[in-house]
Design a protein around this motif. Structure first.
Motif: not given
Length: 521
Positions: A263-281, A305-314
């Motif tokens: 129903s909106d872009p955030c519904d698309n699977y894995g929209k923000c990549g690994p460790n990303g979060i989709c916030m439609i607002s 955004w497909l590559d997503g995110c990594k930890r800042k500190v391991q």
């Protein structure tokens, strides 16, 4: 009703339900010349709800539906070869075929005196692309039998297409829309069922229907019932990969679309990549989870955004006391790719067990009923998370982070609260300082006007905007939006949510300019 010795021939007869809602017969979809046996709405014949021989079309007007000597229901072609069958495993002496007003085509034994014998065969067990009220979508856990929807290949070809709408029962059940093409992939998912609803999809009733989820030791299935007798509804998965709910007045010839999934872009699977979060607002809609940063800043800046995110500190697994968890509220839980599930474990025990395992990246309750219970732990990347503002979504997740990151966030939060307090006081003083000369100016102007004189600039109607809207438009008066500087103050470029571009001049407390200059600006 169809009995032994009777048949339905293409171009000759059809079978209608008792209330004249559905009809069974032969048809050709779209511009196809092939013939199929199917069920459609009698008032809207172009809307087909079920197809028997979807993968084995008839070449001409020569199909016949009839019974075999053993009571099996068969579809014969021009050479009297069976191209489709109900495939009963036992002989039935007195079979009866009936089309119900629900759209279910049922086969039963009329010689049985027990009304609880049920149906020998029913079309609701073998859906095509349409889910009707009271039809189940899911699994019999005892037999392993699954019921799911499969799209048509095209509007003229009802054979199995590239999209399947089904319940995934690995771990906790969740409904998925899956592409089965050359590169199979999940297109949309509801998130796991948490005892009340799916973590990413509500089961709140609508005006015309009520969705229901059943999850027990023998069955897992989703279905919905109709709440208004004067309306008819259907859920379909179309050949473009959209799940849609249609509604129409009884006996109407047209449908209205109530909703679509995704129903909106955030519904698309894995929209923000690994460790990303989709916030439609938010803008942009994709953010890294706190404690994470983009894997590729360059791609992130161009909204890739497909590559997503990594930890800042391991993580340092050798020192557990240096690790903790950040709670993220009201989310669709990540996909269950690498996980552990214990539906009897408490949330505190779940936290302890997650800390023991260096690969554990997050944990959550598996059920939110009764204050929460059960444990899910995720290992590896967290995929397909979205945030909800709506209070009816109550699922939280605890993401593992180094204590140094948690402390940094805590200190930043305290600093922000302090800045907001100071900023609020400063703003109040500035408003008071500005209001006094403006009020004097307006009073003087009214006196002058009552004496018959006019201001050189005339009376000006000025639009008013609240500070929050101006602040959001200029990214909180960001230096990157600074486009000039004058005696009155700095000038910022901004853009409202509707796309309108603006220039904002902000008054400096040290400005030597007065009210007349302010009004001119």
């Amino acid at each position: 009703m169809l009995s032994p010795g009777q048949s339905i021939r293409d171009g000759d007869t059809t079978l209608a339900s008792s209330g004249q809602i559905f009809e069974l017969g032969f048809f050709s979809p779209g511009n196809s010349k092939n013939r199929y046996l199917g069920i459609w709405y009698k008032s809207i014949p172009s809307t087909v709800a079920w197809v028997a021989n979807r993968d084995d079309p008839l070449a001409g007007l020569n199909g016949t539906l009839t019974f075999t000597g053993k009571g099996n229901l068969v579809l014969l072609n021009q050479s009297n070869s069976a191209i489709w069958s109900s495939n009963l495993s036992r002989t039935v002496r007195n079979p009866i075929l009936q089309l119900l007003d629900s759209g279910n085509l049922v086969l039963r034994d009329s010689s049985s005196g027990d009304p609880n014998d049920g149906y020998l065969w029913q079309s609701f067990d073998y859906p095509s692309d349409t889910l009707l009220p009271s039809m189940k979508l899911g699994w019999n856990l005892l037999t392993g039998f699954e019921k799911h929807l499969t799209s048509w290949k095209s509007s003229s070809d009802p054979s199995r297409g590239d999209y399947v709408y089904r319940i995934n029962i690995e771990g906790l059940p969740q409904v998925e829309l899956v592409s089965t093409g050359s590169t199979p992939a999940v297109k949309y998912r509801t998130g796991p069922f948490n005892g009340v609803q799916f973590s990413g999809a509500s089961l709140t009733p609508s005006f015309v229907s009520r969705p229901i989820m059943v999850y027990n030791e023998t069955e897992v299935y989703f279905w919905y019932d109709s709440l208004k007798a004067e309306y008819i509804t259907r859920v379909t998965v179309d050949n473009s990969g959209m799940v849609q709910l249609f509604v129409a007045k009884s006996r109407s010839t047209t449908w209205d679309l109530m909703y679509s999934l995704p129903s909106d872009p955030c519904d698309n699977y894995g929209k923000c990549g690994p460790n990303g979060i989709c916030m439609i607002s938010e803008a942009p809609i994709c953010q890294c989870l706190k404690g994470f940063e983009p894997r590729s800043t360059e791609k992130w800046q161009v909204l890739n955004w497909l590559d997503g995110c990594k930890r800042k500190v391991q993580m340092n697994c050798s020192a557990r006391e240096e690790e903790g968890f950040l709670r993220v509220d009201r989310v669709k839980l990540p996909d269950l790719l690498e996980f552990f599930l214990d539906e009897n474990m408490s949330l505190e025990d779940c936290r302890v067990e997650c800390l023991k395992n260096c690969s554990c990246t997050a944990y959550a309750n598996s059920k939110i009923t009764g204050g929460g219970s059960g444990c899910i732990m995720w290992f590896g990347d967290l995929v397909d998370i979205r945030e909800f503002q709506d209070g009816k979504y109550k699922q939280d997740i605890f993401v593992r982070l180094p204590v140094s990151e948690l402390d940094s966030m805590h200190n930043a939060s305290k600093k922000m609260r302090r800045m907001l307090t100071i900023g609020g006081v400063s703003l109040a003083i500035l408003v008071l300082i500005m209001a006094t000369p403006i009020t004097c100016y307006l009073n003087q102007k009214r006196r002058t006007k009552s004496q018959g004189s006019r201001s050189g600039n005339g009376d000006i109607d000025l639009p008013l905007f609240d500070l929050a809207k101006i602040s959001h438009a200029t990214d909180n008066f960001s230096q990157t939006n600074l486009i000039g500087q004058g005696g009155f103050g700095p000038v910022y470029m901004g853009k409202f949510a509707d796309g309108q571009e603006i220039a904002v001049k902000r008054l400096l407390s040290t400005s030597g300019q007065g009210v007349e200059e302010f009004m001119t600006e």
